[in-house]
Every structure is written in structure tokens, then in C-alpha cells.
Design a protein around this motif. Structure first.
Motif, PDB file in Angstrom:
ATOM      1  N   GLN A  43       0.932  -0.911   0.459  1.00 47.78           N
ATOM      2  CA  GLN A  43       0.124   0.077   0.446  1.00 47.78           C
ATOM      3  C   GLN A  43       0.930   1.306  -0.160  1.00 47.78           C
ATOM      4  OE1 GLN A  43      -2.696  -0.976   2.924  1.00 47.78           O
ATOM      5  NE2 GLN A  43      -4.278  -0.970   2.046  1.00 47.78           N
ATOM      6  N   ARG A  44       0.639   2.431  -0.778  1.00 43.59           N
ATOM      7  CA  ARG A  44       0.409   3.244  -0.463  1.00 43.59           C
ATOM      8  C   ARG A  44       1.038   3.902   0.682  1.00 43.59           C
ATOM      9  NH1 ARG A  44      -0.819   8.239  -4.864  1.00 43.59           N
ATOM     10  NH2 ARG A  44      -0.490   6.074  -6.218  1.00 43.59           N
ATOM     11  N   GLU A  45       2.312   4.764   1.622  1.00 42.78           N
ATOM     12  CA  GLU A  45       2.602   4.981   3.025  1.00 42.78           C
ATOM     13  C   GLU A  45       3.349   6.364   2.490  1.00 42.78           C
ATOM     14  OE1 GLU A  45       5.516   2.150   4.248  1.00 42.78           O
ATOM     15  OE2 GLU A  45       6.458   2.898   3.561  1.00 42.78           O
ATOM     16  N   LEU A  46       3.196   7.132   4.232  1.00 33.59           N
ATOM     17  CA  LEU A  46       3.401   8.560   3.568  1.00 33.59           C
ATOM     18  C   LEU A  46       4.846   8.109   4.651  1.00 33.59           C
ATOM     19  CD1 LEU A  46       3.146  11.253   4.341  1.00 33.59           C
ATOM     20  CD2 LEU A  46       3.002  11.122   6.886  1.00 33.59           C
ATOM     21  N   ALA A  47       5.826   8.281   4.041  1.00 34.90           N
ATOM     22  CA  ALA A  47       7.120   8.759   3.765  1.00 34.90           C
ATOM     23  C   ALA A  47       7.706   9.752   5.117  1.00 34.90           C
ATOM     24  CB  ALA A  47       8.362   8.781   2.710  1.00 34.90           C
ATOM     25  N   ALA A  48       7.155  11.182   4.772  1.00 33.99           N
ATOM     26  CA  ALA A  48       7.515  12.219   5.125  1.00 33.99           C
ATOM     27  C   ALA A  48       6.576  13.331   4.978  1.00 33.99           C
ATOM     28  CB  ALA A  48       8.680  12.678   4.542  1.00 33.99           C
ATOM     29  N   GLY A  49       6.042  14.032   5.880  1.00 35.17           N
ATOM     30  CA  GLY A  49       5.403  15.378   5.439  1.00 35.17           C
ATOM     31  C   GLY A  49       5.796  16.431   6.080  1.00 35.17           C
ATOM     32  N   ILE A  50       4.904  17.605   6.225  1.00 36.22           N
ATOM     33  CA  ILE A  50       5.517  19.618   6.189  1.00 36.22           C
ATOM     34  C   ILE A  50       4.182  20.251   6.019  1.00 36.22           C
ATOM     35  CG2 ILE A  50       6.277  19.835   3.763  1.00 36.22           C
ATOM     36  CD1 ILE A  50       8.958  21.340   5.427  1.00 36.22           C
ATOM     37  N   THR A  51       4.075  20.160   7.523  1.00 32.93           N
ATOM     38  CA  THR A  51       2.920  22.222   7.628  1.00 32.93           C
ATOM     39  C   THR A  51       3.299  23.215   6.589  1.00 32.93           C
ATOM     40  OG1 THR A  51       3.793  23.169   9.339  1.00 32.93           O
ATOM     41  CG2 THR A  51       2.268  20.976   9.519  1.00 32.93           C
ATOM     42  N   ASP A  52       2.629  23.991   6.332  1.00 31.96           N
ATOM     43  CA  ASP A  52       2.570  25.551   5.737  1.00 31.96           C
ATOM     44  C   ASP A  52       3.560  25.716   7.092  1.00 31.96           C
ATOM     45  OD1 ASP A  52      -0.539  26.790   6.883  1.00 31.96           O
ATOM     46  OD2 ASP A  52       1.054  25.394   8.295  1.00 31.96           O
ATOM     47  N   ASN A  53       3.506  25.748   8.119  1.00 31.26           N
ATOM     48  CA  ASN A  53       5.023  26.607   8.734  1.00 31.26           C
ATOM     49  C   ASN A  53       5.519  26.181   9.353  1.00 31.26           C
ATOM     50  OD1 ASN A  53       3.754  24.876  10.748  1.00 31.26           O
ATOM     51  ND2 ASN A  53       3.048  25.858  11.868  1.00 31.26           N
ATOM     52  N   GLY A  54       6.109  24.453   8.803  1.00 31.86           N
ATOM     53  CA  GLY A  54       7.244  23.908   8.134  1.00 31.86           C
ATOM     54  C   GLY A  54       7.366  22.953   9.309  1.00 31.86           C
ATOM     55  N   ARG A  55       6.198  22.636   9.839  1.00 35.20           N
ATOM     56  CA  ARG A  55       6.715  21.062  11.103  1.00 35.20           C
ATOM     57  C   ARG A  55       6.435  20.059  10.648  1.00 35.20           C
ATOM     58  NH1 ARG A  55       2.410  21.665  15.660  1.00 35.20           N
ATOM     59  NH2 ARG A  55       3.751  23.280  15.588  1.00 35.20           N
ATOM     60  N   THR A  56       7.579  19.322  10.655  1.00 43.50           N
ATOM     61  CA  THR A  56       7.738  18.343   9.534  1.00 43.50           C
ATOM     62  C   THR A  56       7.381  16.574  10.332  1.00 43.50           C
ATOM     63  OG1 THR A  56       9.769  18.009  10.124  1.00 43.50           O
ATOM     64  CG2 THR A  56       9.603  19.013   8.388  1.00 43.50           C
ATOM     65  N   ASN A  57       7.228  15.774   9.958  1.00 45.21           N
ATOM     66  CA  ASN A  57       6.759  14.618  10.225  1.00 45.21           C
ATOM     67  C   ASN A  57       7.673  13.457   9.149  1.00 45.21           C
ATOM     68  OD1 ASN A  57       4.918  14.792   8.874  1.00 45.21           O
ATOM     69  ND2 ASN A  57       3.564  13.201   9.205  1.00 45.21           N
ATOM     70  N   TYR A  58       7.846  12.225  10.185  1.00 42.63           N
ATOM     71  CA  TYR A  58       8.359  11.210   8.978  1.00 42.63           C
ATOM     72  C   TYR A  58       7.927   9.832   9.814  1.00 42.63           C
ATOM     73  CZ  TYR A  58      11.381  15.247   7.890  1.00 42.63           C
ATOM     74  OH  TYR A  58      12.682  16.094   7.545  1.00 42.63           O
ATOM     75  N   ALA A  59       7.908   8.454   8.876  1.00 43.43           N
ATOM     76  CA  ALA A  59       7.925   7.257   9.212  1.00 43.43           C
ATOM     77  C   ALA A  59       9.073   6.943  10.070  1.00 43.43           C
ATOM     78  CB  ALA A  59       7.474   6.551   7.937  1.00 43.43           C
ATOM     79  N   ASP A  60       8.586   6.087  10.635  1.00 43.17           N
ATOM     80  CA  ASP A  60       9.781   5.461  11.435  1.00 43.17           C
ATOM     81  C   ASP A  60      10.516   4.824  10.634  1.00 43.17           C
ATOM     82  OD1 ASP A  60       7.697   4.328  14.409  1.00 43.17           O
ATOM     83  OD2 ASP A  60       8.358   6.540  13.809  1.00 43.17           O
ATOM     84  N   THR A  61      10.369   4.183   9.442  1.00 45.80           N
ATOM     85  CA  THR A  61      11.433   3.759   8.604  1.00 45.80           C
ATOM     86  C   THR A  61      12.537   4.705   8.183  1.00 45.80           C
ATOM     87  OG1 THR A  61       9.488   3.956   7.130  1.00 45.80           O
ATOM     88  CG2 THR A  61      10.346   1.676   8.407  1.00 45.80           C
ATOM     89  N   VAL A  62      12.808   5.780   8.344  1.00 47.58           N
ATOM     90  CA  VAL A  62      12.795   7.252   7.083  1.00 47.58           C
ATOM     91  C   VAL A  62      13.706   8.088   8.368  1.00 47.58           C
ATOM     92  CG1 VAL A  62      11.667   6.331   5.125  1.00 47.58           C
ATOM     93  CG2 VAL A  62      11.043   8.937   6.578  1.00 47.58           C
ATOM     94  N   LYS A  63      12.797   7.908   9.828  1.00 47.11           N
ATOM     95  CA  LYS A  63      13.563   9.228  10.304  1.00 47.11           C
ATOM     96  C   LYS A  63      15.197   8.332  10.874  1.00 47.11           C
ATOM     97  CE  LYS A  63      10.560   9.208  13.410  1.00 47.11           C
ATOM     98  NZ  LYS A  63       9.282   9.184  14.546  1.00 47.11           N
ATOM     99  N   GLY A  64      15.546   9.909  10.707  1.00 48.41           N
ATOM    100  CA  GLY A  64      17.443  10.277  10.147  1.00 48.41           C
ATOM    101  C   GLY A  64      17.862   9.568   9.207  1.00 48.41           C
ATOM    102  N   ARG A  65      17.359   9.519   8.035  1.00 48.47           N
ATOM    103  CA  ARG A  65      17.976   9.564   6.865  1.00 48.47           C
ATOM    104  C   ARG A  65      17.683  10.431   5.812  1.00 48.47           C
ATOM    105  NH1 ARG A  65      17.235   4.225   4.494  1.00 48.47           N
ATOM    106  NH2 ARG A  65      14.701   4.418   5.433  1.00 48.47           N
TER     107      ARG A  65
END
Length: 114
Positions: A43-65
Motif C-alpha cells: 500500500q501507499r504509505e507516508l514517508a514524510a510530511g511538512i506543514t505550511d509553517n514547516g513542522r515535519t513528520n516522518y515514518a519511523d522507517t526513514v527517520k534520521g535518513r
């Protein structure tokens, strides 16, 4: 309606780096933006996201990379991918949610060889 066009995919060896780019046809200042990925048979999955004010979130599998960032003035979003692994192989999609309306790019293939 905002058109999204990805670029920067390709074939790279494990441990290497790639930078994906997403160009938008209109303003993205108010948009939540993200990179999704879809591996074969998954399935399609979220890798990383960024809000309009720059807040980011990452999937655990890509965090730090992986690092997601945006340039609103240039209507661009990027995904810097380091220490790539074969399991990162997927089609990567640019996503924007603007005023509640989702927008998708056509995807760019990333293949990591072991």
C-alpha cells in the motif's frame, strides 16, 4: 487546481543518496505537503510530511535518513534521502493538501540496489 511534478528519482546503490523535487504549478504557501511512497505489492504509505509553517513528520522507517523541506517562494518541495536501503525502493509521490483538496503528482521511481 495545482499540478505537481516530481523529479530526481533513479537507480542508486545502497548507502547512496538522492534528492527528489516536487514542482507545483501554483502557490503552496497554505498547503500541507508530503512525500508518499508505494513499493511493489504494498500500500501507499507516508514517508514524510511538512506543514505550511514547516513542522515535519516522518515514518519511523526513514527517520534520521530522510529530510523533507520546502521553498514556498519557488513553489518547490524536496526530499533529501541519505543512507538509502533496498527497502526504500518504491514509486515516490508528491502530495499537497490545499484548502482541503488533495493533489497528487504522477510519481517518480526510486530503485536501490544492494
Amino acid at each position: 487546481q495545482v499540478q505537481l511534478v516530481e523529479s530526481g528519482g533513479g537507480l542508486v546503490q545502497a548507502g547512496g543518496s538522492l534528492r527528489l523535487s516536487c514542482a507545483a504549478s501554483g502557490s503552496i504557501r497554505a498547503a500541507y505537503m508530503a512525500w508518499y511512497r508505494q513499493a511493489p505489492g504494498k500500500q501507499r504509505e507516508l514517508a514524510a510530511g511538512i506543514t505550511d509553517n514547516g513542522r515535519t513528520n516522518y515514518a519511523d522507517t526513514v527517520k534520521g535518513r530522510f529530510t523533507i523541506f520546502r521553498d514556498n517562494a519557488q513553489k518547490m518541495m524536496y526530499l533529501q534521502m541519505n543512507s538509502l536501503k533496498p527497502e526504500d525502493t518504491a514509486v515516490y509521490y508528491c502530495y499537497a493538501q490545499l484548502w482541503g483538496v488533495p493533489h497528487w503528482g504522477q510519481g517518480t521511481q526510486v530503485t536501490i540496489s544492494s
